[in-house]
Motif scaffolding. Sequence first.
Motif, short mmCIF file in Angstrom:
data_model
loop_
_atom_site.label_atom_id
_atom_site.label_comp_id
_atom_site.label_asym_id
_atom_site.label_seq_id
_atom_site.Cartn_x
_atom_site.Cartn_y
_atom_site.Cartn_z
N PHE A 194 48.50 40.92 40.26
CA PHE A 194 49.21 40.84 39.00
C PHE A 194 50.66 41.28 39.18
CE2 PHE A 194 44.77 41.29 37.91
CZ PHE A 194 44.59 40.46 36.81
N GLU A 195 51.56 40.69 38.40
CA GLU A 195 52.98 41.03 38.46
C GLU A 195 53.53 41.21 37.05
OE1 GLU A 195 57.26 38.99 39.67
OE2 GLU A 195 55.38 38.05 40.33
N PHE A 196 53.95 42.42 36.72
CA PHE A 196 54.49 42.73 35.40
C PHE A 196 56.00 42.48 35.33
CE2 PHE A 196 50.47 44.65 34.68
CZ PHE A 196 50.35 44.97 33.33
N VAL A 197 56.49 42.30 34.10
CA VAL A 197 57.93 42.13 33.88
C VAL A 197 58.65 43.47 33.98
CG1 VAL A 197 59.70 41.44 32.22
CG2 VAL A 197 57.57 40.15 32.38
N ASN A 198 58.05 44.55 33.42
CA ASN A 198 58.67 45.86 33.25
C ASN A 198 59.82 45.78 32.25
OD1 ASN A 198 58.64 48.67 33.90
ND2 ASN A 198 60.54 48.40 35.04
N GLY A 199 59.51 45.21 31.09
CA GLY A 199 60.49 45.08 30.03
C GLY A 199 59.86 45.35 28.67
N HIS A 200 60.37 44.66 27.66
CA HIS A 200 59.86 44.75 26.29
C HIS A 200 59.52 43.35 25.78
CE1 HIS A 200 60.96 48.98 25.47
NE2 HIS A 200 62.06 48.75 26.15
N VAL A 201 58.38 43.24 25.12
CA VAL A 201 57.93 41.97 24.55
C VAL A 201 57.70 42.18 23.05
CG1 VAL A 201 56.09 40.23 24.55
CG2 VAL A 201 56.90 41.21 26.71
N GLN A 202 57.97 41.18 22.25
CA GLN A 202 57.79 41.28 20.81
C GLN A 202 56.30 41.30 20.45
OE1 GLN A 202 59.45 37.81 18.95
NE2 GLN A 202 58.05 36.40 19.93
N GLU A 203 56.02 41.71 19.23
CA GLU A 203 54.66 41.69 18.72
C GLU A 203 54.14 40.26 18.66
OE1 GLU A 203 55.67 45.43 15.72
OE2 GLU A 203 54.44 43.77 15.02
N VAL A 204 52.86 40.09 18.97
CA VAL A 204 52.26 38.75 18.98
C VAL A 204 50.89 38.81 18.33
CG1 VAL A 204 51.50 36.79 20.38
CG2 VAL A 204 53.48 38.16 21.13
N THR A 205 50.58 37.82 17.50
CA THR A 205 49.23 37.65 16.98
C THR A 205 48.58 36.48 17.72
OG1 THR A 205 49.74 38.52 14.78
CG2 THR A 205 47.81 37.10 14.98
N TYR A 206 47.49 36.76 18.40
CA TYR A 206 46.74 35.75 19.16
C TYR A 206 45.54 35.32 18.32
CZ TYR A 206 49.42 37.61 23.10
OH TYR A 206 50.43 38.03 23.93
N SER A 207 45.38 34.04 18.12
CA SER A 207 44.25 33.59 17.31
C SER A 207 43.71 32.27 17.83
CB SER A 207 44.68 33.43 15.85
OG SER A 207 45.50 32.29 15.69
N SER A 208 42.52 31.93 17.35
CA SER A 208 41.93 30.64 17.70
C SER A 208 42.71 29.51 17.04
CB SER A 208 40.46 30.60 17.25
OG SER A 208 40.35 30.95 15.88
N GLU A 209 43.42 29.82 15.96
CA GLU A 209 44.19 28.79 15.26
C GLU A 209 45.47 28.42 15.99
OE1 GLU A 209 44.85 30.07 11.28
OE2 GLU A 209 42.74 29.88 10.68
#
Length: 292
Positions: A149-164
């Motif tokens: 695995f390789e991480f960014v080491n940064g900041h990511v915005q909030e995300v909603t993951y859904s089946s839709e």
Amino acid sequence: MIISLAGCAKNDGSPQQADPDFIPQNTTATFSTEQSPVVVLDEAHYNFHTAIGRYKPFAQVLKSDGYTLKRGKKAFTSDNLAGVDVLVIANALHKDNSRNWDGPYHSALTQAEVDTLKQWVTQGGALLLIADHIPFPRAIAPLVGAFGFEFVNGHVQEVTYSSENNLLQPHGIVTGNKQSERVSKVRTLGGDAFKAPENAISILQLPAGATALVPDKPFAINQDTKKQAIGGWSQGAVLEVGQGRVAVFAEAAMFTSQVYLPTGQKIGFTSVDAEQNEQFLLNVMHWLSGAL
């Protein structure tokens, strides 16, 4: 872009603390006392999240399902891992720098510990590895790298993951063992992102066009901050390694409940669109412990 501070704050005396009123939704234990898997939550590597701290609600959810939860206070050796069914490492650091996250950043684990964990998983151990935004990915880079695995080491915005929106990918962790365990929506509250190895299965897959902000220091974001494209990258993935299993997540607050003391705002399990995060955590643990 919304960058959440839900997972962490800049000093250990911060106003973000475990929600003292949290009660798990789960009321039926999967495991009896005789069958109870042993889960160790690492607290030996200056972890920002602990069983009596910000991950107390995490511990409560696991206990509600019949897991035996222990606090890990020792370095990772084959002797110390004997009898452990699932090891959880959440936001480890290389030293107690809770009041200074400005670097330099080093591995939280020795190379001997990394080698020991790789062998332990290959021989049948199960590892839940959680690393939030900068600086936490750098602290476990050698460990995640050992599994590809390789991480960014940064900041990511909030995300909603859904089946839709098709960001919540098909897997037994999503469907569960029965209809009542099925998850249709999961929310992350910021965090980081990673590239998963080809043989891993990404469950929380970031949308096309997603970007990460990569500052030199945590939260030091301005108009000149570097951006990195992360469309198709992951915030949650699983991997089978030999006889063992690994689950990697790039956000910590999604698996707990915290309160921002100045306002009383609850963040985590009780956040909008995160109502199924608790069941998602249980499903992840079921997969790791072999119940799924």
